[in-house]
Scaffold this motif. Structure first.
Motif, PDB file in Angstrom:
ATOM      1  N   GLY A  59      -0.377   6.582   2.590  1.00 40.33           N
ATOM      2  CA  GLY A  59       0.400   5.829   1.619  1.00 40.33           C
ATOM      3  C   GLY A  59       0.532   4.355   1.948  1.00 40.33           C
ATOM      4  O   GLY A  59       1.088   3.591   1.144  1.00 40.33           O
ATOM      5  N   ARG A  60       0.041   3.932   3.104  1.00 41.79           N
ATOM      6  CA  ARG A  60       0.107   2.523   3.465  1.00 41.79           C
ATOM      7  C   ARG A  60      -0.730   1.700   2.494  1.00 41.79           C
ATOM      8  O   ARG A  60      -1.790   2.124   2.019  1.00 41.79           O
ATOM      9  N   LEU A  61      -0.245   0.503   2.206  1.00 42.75           N
ATOM     10  CA  LEU A  61      -0.948  -0.325   1.228  1.00 42.75           C
ATOM     11  C   LEU A  61      -2.351  -0.690   1.701  1.00 42.75           C
ATOM     12  O   LEU A  61      -3.277  -0.798   0.893  1.00 42.75           O
ATOM     13  N   GLU A  62      -2.527  -0.901   3.015  1.00 41.27           N
ATOM     14  CA  GLU A  62      -3.869  -1.197   3.506  1.00 41.27           C
ATOM     15  C   GLU A  62      -4.817  -0.045   3.215  1.00 41.27           C
ATOM     16  O   GLU A  62      -5.975  -0.254   2.835  1.00 41.27           O
ATOM     17  N   ARG A  64      -4.429   2.241   0.824  1.00 35.96           N
ATOM     18  CA  ARG A  64      -4.630   2.341  -0.629  1.00 35.96           C
ATOM     19  C   ARG A  64      -5.604   1.269  -1.123  1.00 35.96           C
ATOM     20  O   ARG A  64      -6.345   1.492  -2.082  1.00 35.96           O
ATOM     21  N   LEU A  65      -5.626   0.118  -0.482  1.00 39.38           N
ATOM     22  CA  LEU A  65      -6.534  -0.943  -0.901  1.00 39.38           C
ATOM     23  C   LEU A  65      -7.988  -0.592  -0.582  1.00 39.38           C
ATOM     24  O   LEU A  65      -8.903  -1.176  -1.171  1.00 39.38           O
ATOM     25  N   CYS A  66      -8.199   0.342   0.325  1.00 37.17           N
ATOM     26  CA  CYS A  66      -9.554   0.785   0.670  1.00 37.17           C
ATOM     27  C   CYS A  66      -9.832   2.205   0.175  1.00 37.17           C
ATOM     28  O   CYS A  66     -10.805   2.823   0.585  1.00 37.17           O
ATOM     29  N   HIS A  67      -8.994   2.725  -0.683  1.00 38.69           N
ATOM     30  CA  HIS A  67      -9.082   4.112  -1.148  1.00 38.69           C
ATOM     31  C   HIS A  67     -10.378   4.350  -1.916  1.00 38.69           C
ATOM     32  O   HIS A  67     -10.882   3.458  -2.609  1.00 38.69           O
TER      33      HIS A  67
END
Length: 502
Positions: A59-62, A64-67
């Protein structure tokens, strides 16, 4: 200089730690690493999330940005106010158009506002200083942008950086608004001082692609004068970047007239192509007479340019070389090499007279010149030169004898492989024994498996391991008893199963 493999490994480890619940942000985990750490981080997060869709740190934004899912990446861009600029730059080359366009808009705003408005917060979060000047932020992004340029949509960032460094328009405000009037661009563009500072940092980068990019942009912008271009060409260690600076210096001298100081700087470079360019520039500077000073340069390319220039000025390179090789006080190995490049078979006696020169490199180059001209040197002379105190002479003598190794006395060569001889003599004799082949080579290899010289020992052991013992026996090159004794001595390096079979 960054190590791409180490940086990528560091990025993968940071991705694994993040998804395992590591509290530090990605920017802190990857601080001080090169661009490959960020691309490795991006790929590893995507791979791990495909294998384990719901990890602890997913759930970390980092993360999610690479999801792997473009919709998740899109939502992360919309929700995150201050993402790491490196991850934003990677998303600017995303394969999903919507993600790509949004990342470019967010990056433009972040570069313009992030360092100033959130400096203190960023310093606490990243545990590193954050620059006030957006130009410094852009400078740090250039290596990663160049790595991404090889992707299908990765050339955009490089184009924008080049445009900003050239002063055409601003990355800071006009990336996502291409319809803005030029007056708005000029108000938000990088200043001349910022562009100069960026180019200065980029041209001094340890990253080769970055230096090549910066050199190309600086030359296109006319950033430096003739002498500065020559100085950069002379100091550059990368051949591609050096060629860029050299061509620019020559073009500047062609347009603005000769510059003796710039020519001298080129001539003093450690790079052969740069020195060659300096020699050719002597003609335009009215100094063609100095070509003779470079006939004995250590690089063949420079010597060729010097001969060309001397002929253009009406001189005779052959006469100059002949004067050098006949003067035992002035002759050097490079003078002999240059003479060989213009000599004929009739000049063999001049080269042969140098075989007893006191300098070893001169003797070796003369021997190589005789071989290059196809002139035969007696076997006895070459065998004597195997024992020369100079390793280069011994090596050249072995090369001269290699084609006739079959008629040499193998016992005399084997005597020269004893421990009392210096390593270069043992190597030369061993090379000739290997050139003979057959049982002479096998005996030498078995005898030298434990040689103190690691190179000789490695060659000997590898030859013994690959040796066809049965073929040697069938061809009658050695008696069975002798082969048995050699096999017993070679048992230490042979596989037990193979040894039992033999």
């Amino acid at each position: 200089m960054w190590s791409a493999a180490e940086d990528e490994s560091w990025g993968r480890n940071a991705a694994a730690g993040l998804l395992e619940g590591h509290e530090s942000p990605a920017a802190a985990l990857l601080a001080g690493n090169g661009p490959d750490a960020w691309t490795g981080f991006d790929r590893e997060v995507r791979r791990l999330l495909r294998c384990h869709p719901t990890p602890e740190g997913g759930g970390r934004l980092e993360a999610r940005l690479c999801h792997p899912d473009g919709r998740v990446r899109m939502a992360a861009l919309a929700a995150w106010r201050n993402p790491p600029l490196e991850l934003l730059l990677i998303r600017c080359a995303d394969w999903v158009p919507q993600v790509r366009d949004r990342a470019r808009r967010v990056l433009g705003r972040a570069v313009a506002r992030y360092p100033v408005r959130n400096r203190d917060r960023a310093r606490r979060a990243l545990n590193r200083p954050v620059a006030d000047d957006p130009a410094l932020v852009l400078t740090a992004l250039v290596p990663l942008a160049l790595r991404l340029a090889g992707r299908e949509h990765g050339g955009w960032a490089v184009e924008q950086l080049e445009a900003a460094l050239s002063g055409r328009y601003s990355l800071l405000a006009a990336w996502w608004r291409p319809g803005l009037p030029s007056t708005t661009w000029s108000r938000n563009s990088l200043t001349a001082a910022q562009r100069e500072a960026m180019l200065e940092r980029l041209t001094g980068s340890a990253d080769r692609p970055t230096r090549r990019f910066a050199a190309r942009v600086a030359v296109a912008c006319g950033q430096y004068g003739t002498r500065e271009l020559a100085r950069r060409a002379a100091a550059e260690g990368d051949p591609v970047t050096g060629r860029t600076w050299t061509d620019a210096a020559l073009a500047a001298m062609a347009a603005g007239g000769p510059d003796d100081r710039a020519v001298d700087i080129l001539l003093g470079s450690r790079s052969a192509p740069v020195r060659a360019a300096g020699v050719t520039a002597l003609r335009r500077a009215g100094r063609a007479a100095e070509a003779a000073d470079h006939l004995a340069d250590r690089a063949g390319q420079v010597r060729a340019c010097a001969r060309w220039l001397l002929r253009q000025d009406g001189g005779d390179p052959y006469a100059h070389y002949r004067g050098l090789v006949t003067d035992r006080r002035r002759v050097t190995r490079y003078a002999v090499a240059g003479f060989r490049e213009v000599a004929g078979r009739s000049d063999g006696p001049l080269l042969r007279a140098l075989l007893d020169h006191p300098e070893g490199p001169v003797r070796a180059t003369a021997l190589a010149g005789l071989r290059g001209l196809g002139l035969v040197v007696e076997d006895a002379v070459l065998l004597g030169m195997l024992e020369d105190p100079s390793a280069s002479v011994s090596r050249e003598a072995a090369l001269g004898l290699l084609g006739v190794a079959g008629r040499l006395d193998s016992a005399a060569l084997a005597d020269r492989t004893g421990p009392e001889w210096p390593p270069h003599t043992r190597r030369a004799a061993f090379r000739l024994l290997r050139g003979r082949g057959g049982s002479a080579e096998l005996r030498a290899c078995v005898a030298m498996m434990t040689d103190p010289d690691p190179v000789l020992g490695l060659y000997a052991r590898s030859t013994v391991l690959d040796w066809n013992w049965l073929s040697t026996l069938d061809e009658g090159e050695a008696h069975q008893a002798e082969l048995g004794a050699l096999l017993a001595r070679a048992a230490q390096v042979l596989d037990v199963r193979r040894l039992r079979l033999l």
